[in-house]
Design a protein around this motif. Structure first.
Motif, mmCIF file in Angstrom:
data_model
loop_
_atom_site.group_PDB
_atom_site.id
_atom_site.type_symbol
_atom_site.label_atom_id
_atom_site.label_comp_id
_atom_site.label_asym_id
_atom_site.label_seq_id
_atom_site.Cartn_x
_atom_site.Cartn_y
_atom_site.Cartn_z
ATOM 1 N N GLY A 89 0.827 -1.215 0.000
ATOM 2 C CA GLY A 89 0.000 0.000 0.000
ATOM 3 C C GLY A 89 0.850 1.249 0.000
ATOM 4 O O GLY A 89 0.508 2.246 -0.655
ATOM 5 N N ILE A 136 -6.677 -0.511 8.844
ATOM 6 C CA ILE A 136 -7.217 -1.097 10.082
ATOM 7 C C ILE A 136 -6.186 -1.031 11.218
ATOM 8 O O ILE A 136 -6.505 -1.380 12.348
ATOM 9 N N ASP A 137 -4.957 -0.611 10.888
ATOM 10 C CA ASP A 137 -3.877 -0.556 11.881
ATOM 11 C C ASP A 137 -3.421 0.894 12.037
ATOM 12 O O ASP A 137 -2.897 1.485 11.084
ATOM 13 N N ALA A 139 -0.060 2.011 10.873
ATOM 14 C CA ALA A 139 0.284 1.900 9.449
ATOM 15 C C ALA A 139 0.422 3.258 8.756
ATOM 16 O O ALA A 139 1.007 3.342 7.678
ATOM 17 N N SER A 179 -5.130 -1.871 -1.565
ATOM 18 C CA SER A 179 -3.871 -2.593 -1.298
ATOM 19 C C SER A 179 -3.974 -3.421 -0.024
ATOM 20 O O SER A 179 -3.007 -3.600 0.702
ATOM 21 N N THR A 180 -5.164 -3.922 0.242
ATOM 22 C CA THR A 180 -5.401 -4.779 1.414
ATOM 23 C C THR A 180 -4.931 -6.207 1.089
ATOM 24 O O THR A 180 -4.643 -6.519 -0.062
ATOM 25 N N PRO A 181 -4.922 -7.112 2.080
ATOM 26 C CA PRO A 181 -4.733 -8.535 1.754
ATOM 27 C C PRO A 181 -5.794 -9.012 0.758
ATOM 28 O O PRO A 181 -6.878 -8.418 0.634
ATOM 29 N N GLN A 211 -4.697 -4.164 -6.144
ATOM 30 C CA GLN A 211 -3.540 -5.058 -6.123
ATOM 31 C C GLN A 211 -3.859 -6.429 -6.731
ATOM 32 O O GLN A 211 -5.003 -6.827 -6.859
ATOM 33 N N LYS A 212 -2.819 -7.109 -7.088
ATOM 34 C CA LYS A 212 -2.931 -8.485 -7.588
ATOM 35 C C LYS A 212 -2.909 -9.459 -6.419
ATOM 36 O O LYS A 212 -2.345 -9.097 -5.378
ATOM 37 N N PRO A 213 -3.421 -10.673 -6.514
ATOM 38 C CA PRO A 213 -4.339 -11.094 -7.564
ATOM 39 C C PRO A 213 -5.616 -10.264 -7.433
ATOM 40 O O PRO A 213 -6.018 -9.938 -6.316
ATOM 41 N N LEU A 265 -12.210 -5.684 11.514
ATOM 42 C CA LEU A 265 -12.146 -5.104 10.160
ATOM 43 C C LEU A 265 -11.084 -5.784 9.313
ATOM 44 O O LEU A 265 -11.217 -5.894 8.097
ATOM 45 N N PRO A 296 0.940 -8.384 9.881
ATOM 46 C CA PRO A 296 0.877 -8.151 8.449
ATOM 47 C C PRO A 296 1.546 -9.277 7.662
ATOM 48 O O PRO A 296 2.225 -10.115 8.230
ATOM 49 N N PHE A 297 1.391 -9.283 6.406
ATOM 50 C CA PHE A 297 2.124 -10.053 5.383
ATOM 51 C C PHE A 297 1.939 -11.568 5.404
ATOM 52 O O PHE A 297 1.802 -12.194 4.356
ATOM 53 N N ARG A 308 -0.625 -14.645 3.726
ATOM 54 C CA ARG A 308 -0.468 -15.318 2.419
ATOM 55 C C ARG A 308 -0.595 -16.841 2.487
ATOM 56 O O ARG A 308 -1.061 -17.474 1.550
ATOM 57 N N ASP A 357 0.339 -15.246 -5.356
ATOM 58 C CA ASP A 357 1.263 -14.143 -5.079
ATOM 59 C C ASP A 357 2.041 -13.758 -6.337
ATOM 60 O O ASP A 357 2.263 -12.574 -6.594
ATOM 61 N N HIS A 398 1.868 -11.833 -11.778
ATOM 62 C CA HIS A 398 3.053 -11.172 -12.333
ATOM 63 C C HIS A 398 3.615 -12.018 -13.490
ATOM 64 O O HIS A 398 3.718 -11.574 -14.617
HETATM 65 N N1 LIG Z 1 2.400 -5.797 -6.906
HETATM 66 C C1 LIG Z 1 3.339 -6.255 -6.107
HETATM 67 O O1 LIG Z 1 4.510 -6.343 -6.454
HETATM 68 C C2 LIG Z 1 2.942 -6.659 -4.715
HETATM 69 C C3 LIG Z 1 3.915 -6.860 -3.719
HETATM 70 C C4 LIG Z 1 3.484 -7.186 -2.441
HETATM 71 C C5 LIG Z 1 2.134 -7.328 -2.172
HETATM 72 N N2 LIG Z 1 1.222 -7.163 -3.172
HETATM 73 C C6 LIG Z 1 -0.226 -7.294 -2.903
HETATM 74 O O2 LIG Z 1 -0.607 -6.179 -2.103
HETATM 75 C C7 LIG Z 1 -1.608 -6.572 -1.190
HETATM 76 C C8 LIG Z 1 -1.116 -6.264 0.221
HETATM 77 O O3 LIG Z 1 0.000 -7.070 0.486
HETATM 78 P P1 LIG Z 1 1.083 -6.669 1.605
HETATM 79 O O4 LIG Z 1 2.211 -7.589 1.473
HETATM 80 O O5 LIG Z 1 1.341 -5.201 1.525
HETATM 81 O O6 LIG Z 1 0.235 -7.007 2.935
HETATM 82 P P2 LIG Z 1 0.445 -6.385 4.393
HETATM 83 O O7 LIG Z 1 -0.361 -7.217 5.301
HETATM 84 O O8 LIG Z 1 1.905 -6.222 4.663
HETATM 85 O O9 LIG Z 1 -0.159 -4.909 4.263
HETATM 86 C C9 LIG Z 1 -1.527 -4.696 4.048
HETATM 87 C C10 LIG Z 1 -1.898 -3.318 4.544
HETATM 88 O O10 LIG Z 1 -3.332 -3.197 4.460
HETATM 89 C C11 LIG Z 1 -3.858 -2.946 5.758
HETATM 90 N N3 LIG Z 1 -5.169 -3.592 5.828
HETATM 91 C C12 LIG Z 1 -5.463 -4.888 6.038
HETATM 92 N N4 LIG Z 1 -6.799 -5.102 5.950
HETATM 93 C C13 LIG Z 1 -7.350 -3.896 5.691
HETATM 94 C C14 LIG Z 1 -8.698 -3.449 5.497
HETATM 95 N N5 LIG Z 1 -9.725 -4.300 5.551
HETATM 96 N N6 LIG Z 1 -8.900 -2.139 5.269
HETATM 97 C C15 LIG Z 1 -7.855 -1.257 5.209
HETATM 98 N N7 LIG Z 1 -6.567 -1.622 5.403
HETATM 99 C C16 LIG Z 1 -6.325 -2.930 5.614
HETATM 100 C C17 LIG Z 1 -2.824 -3.507 6.726
HETATM 101 O O11 LIG Z 1 -2.929 -2.934 8.012
HETATM 102 C C18 LIG Z 1 -1.531 -3.114 6.016
HETATM 103 O O12 LIG Z 1 -1.207 -1.762 6.255
HETATM 104 C C19 LIG Z 1 -1.861 -8.050 -1.425
HETATM 105 O O13 LIG Z 1 -2.977 -8.242 -2.252
HETATM 106 C C20 LIG Z 1 -0.603 -8.520 -2.124
HETATM 107 O O14 LIG Z 1 -0.837 -9.626 -2.979
HETATM 108 C C21 LIG Z 1 1.608 -6.822 -4.413
#
Ligand SMILES: NC(=O)c1ccc[n+]([C@@H]2O[C@H](COP(=O)([O-])OP(=O)(O)OC[C@H]3O[C@@H](n4cnc5c(N)ncnc54)[C@H](O)[C@@H]3O)[C@@H](O)[C@H]2O)c1
Length: 445
Positions: free
Chosen positions: A52, A73-74, A77, A111-113, A134-136, A219, A236-237, A240, A252, A256
């Protein structure tokens, strides 16, 4: 669609009442701001840490973007987002954000999970907002189809967040195949080193732990069935690993690495899927796996085409690549086998054409990369489509998530009727969709 799926869809239709009612309360679609739209895009970022942060900083570097809300939600963050863009209001609940700020908002970044992509993106599109997600694109096959339909119906500008789609390396790989550099393609092998479960090192539920201060666990769970918080396993993270939240290694990296395969060959929907792995539990994704899809032929293939995915350290057999002495397959990427040569497209690396002596003097076409994030902003401002909109990202994500359905039923070949969203294996058909927790439903389109 079979009785099972019809039943599930009917139930969902009932459950979506509350989401639909919420959508009706969200103030006016983006076109109410049409007069200012071409000058400025007012954006809300939902999920502001992890990827995000990358999304919001890249979107926010476009001079026409103004952030009107950050949602997470954090509470911890927001630090980086606040330092870079001071004074932007905070929200914890995306539904409240969309309800309160609907009129000031043109676009959202999701950019949530994975399990929350569809609930957030669908609500935003229902309110007429452009979406970068974000993907997927989604957590299930059914959701991917619904988001695709809603994007088309609403006419908003969409883009999936597999940003390498717009990088020079992937664009060049796509162009080389489409130019016929290796002739028509017979089969493709793609791979990545990571495996479906590796971050938590468990196959069963972890022990309950207190929810950290500032985290709204309810949430975070959102659409997923309730379960207690656990330390160092979900947020976080590490979500997966878990089927309820993430999409494993295929989810994941598939959107890509398979993206230039889709782009180059023009494939859309597989006719069948078969996965092989060492088995798994109902909780987590499998370890090392192979997934094979068969697609109908296109202008760039010799006939129907097999695309094979491997992860968790599995790679295509060495004799398939037949690399020169001293060369090795990259850690992740795709091997295209054509009638007149082979192309290796490393994950974020320049394409390599083989046999080397044949392509020594091959003149690479002039292909430039661009910012995936700015392309979305520019397209939204101009009322245009992107190259990675949900019409393209939908079938790509469906294919990836069909692979994840097969991964839960290893050894069973599944025939797929994309038009009717129908599987030949009843157990697979049940996995096309899922139940939603009240208040986070996804509306059928
Ligand atoms: N395109 C890329 O290269 C790439 C790289 C990493 C992750 N991603 C994708 O990005 C997304 C997030 O992955 P991540 O690794 O950053 O996860 P993460 O858990 O590290 O971060 C997610 C963020 O979203 C927040 N969040 C969680 N649920 C929420 C909600 N319901 N409302 C608002 N905020 C919320 C979390 O607190 C955190 O700040 C995933 O879909 C992942 O597949 C894509």
């Amino acid at each position: 669609m079979s009785q099972i799926s019809k039943g599930m869809l009917r139930r969902r239709g009932f459950l979506t009442q509350s989401a639909a009612a919420l959508a009706a309360t969200i103030a006016g679609p983006a076109f109410v701001r049409a007069s200012t739209l071409r000058k400025q895009l007012q954006v809300a970022a939902i999920g502001v840490n992890g990827m995000g942060w990358s999304d919001l900083s890249n979107v926010g570097s476009h001079p026409a973007v103004k952030f009107v809300a950050f949602c997470d939600i954090d509470q911890k963050a927001f630090e980086k987002a606040d330092a870079a863009f001071p004074g932007v209001p905070h929200f914890q609940d995306y539904r409240e954000l969309l309800t309160k700020l609907g009129n000031q908002l043109d676009a959202v970044i999701v950019s949530t999970p994975d399990h929350m992509h569809a609930p957030v993106a669908m609500l935003a599109m229902q309110a007429g907002k452009h979406v970068y997600c974000q993907k997927p694109l989604t957590h299930t096959v059914w959701e991917a189809r619904q988001l695709q339909r809603m994007a088309e119906k609403s006419g908003v500008t969409t883009q999936m967040g597999n940003q390498i789609h717009s990088a020079r390396e992937y664009r060049l790989g796509v162009k080389l195949i489409q130019d016929g550099a290796i002739g028509k393609v017979r089969e493709v092998h793609s791979w990545v080193g990571v495996q479906g479960r590796q971050y938590c090192q468990r196959t069963d539920r972890p022990p309950e732990a207190p929810v950290p201060a500032g985290v709204n666990w309810d949430l975070w769970l959102g659409a997923a069935p309730a379960r207690p918080f656990a330390a160092d396993c979900y947020h976080p993270f590490k979500w997966r690993d878990w089927q309820a939240f993430g999409s494993g290694a295929l989810g994941d990296f598939g959107c890509h690495i398979l993206d230039p395969v889709f782009g180059a060959l023009g494939i859309r929907h597989p006719g069948s899927i078969l996965a092989e792995n060492g088995g798994t539990t109902e909780e987590v994704w499998p370890g090392p796996e192979t997934v094979t899809w068969e697609f109908p032929g296109t202008d760039h293939t010799t006939g129907s085409i097999k695309v094979v995915w491997r992860d968790g350290g599995l790679k295509p057999p060495a004799d398939l690549a037949a690399l020169p002495e001293g060369r090795q397959l990259p850690a992740a990427g795709s091997l295209f086998i054509g009638e007149a040569g082979k192309m290796i497209l490393p994950h974020v690396g320049m394409p390599q054409l083989y046999p080397a002596e044949k392509f020594d003097s091959y003149k690479l076409p002039d292909v430039q990369g661009s910012s995936h994030w700015h392309d979305w902003v520019d397209a939204a401002l101009a009322g245009k489509k992107t190259t990675d909109g949900f019409d393209y990202a939908g079938p790509l994500t469906e294919t990836v998530q069909l692979g994840n359905i097969a991964a839960r039923l290893p050894g069973q070949k599944i025939d797929w009727d994309a038009k009717n969203l129908q599987c030949s294996v009843p157990a697979a058909e049940k996995l096309l969709t899922k139940e939603y927790r009240a208040g986070f439903e996804v509306k059928a389109v």
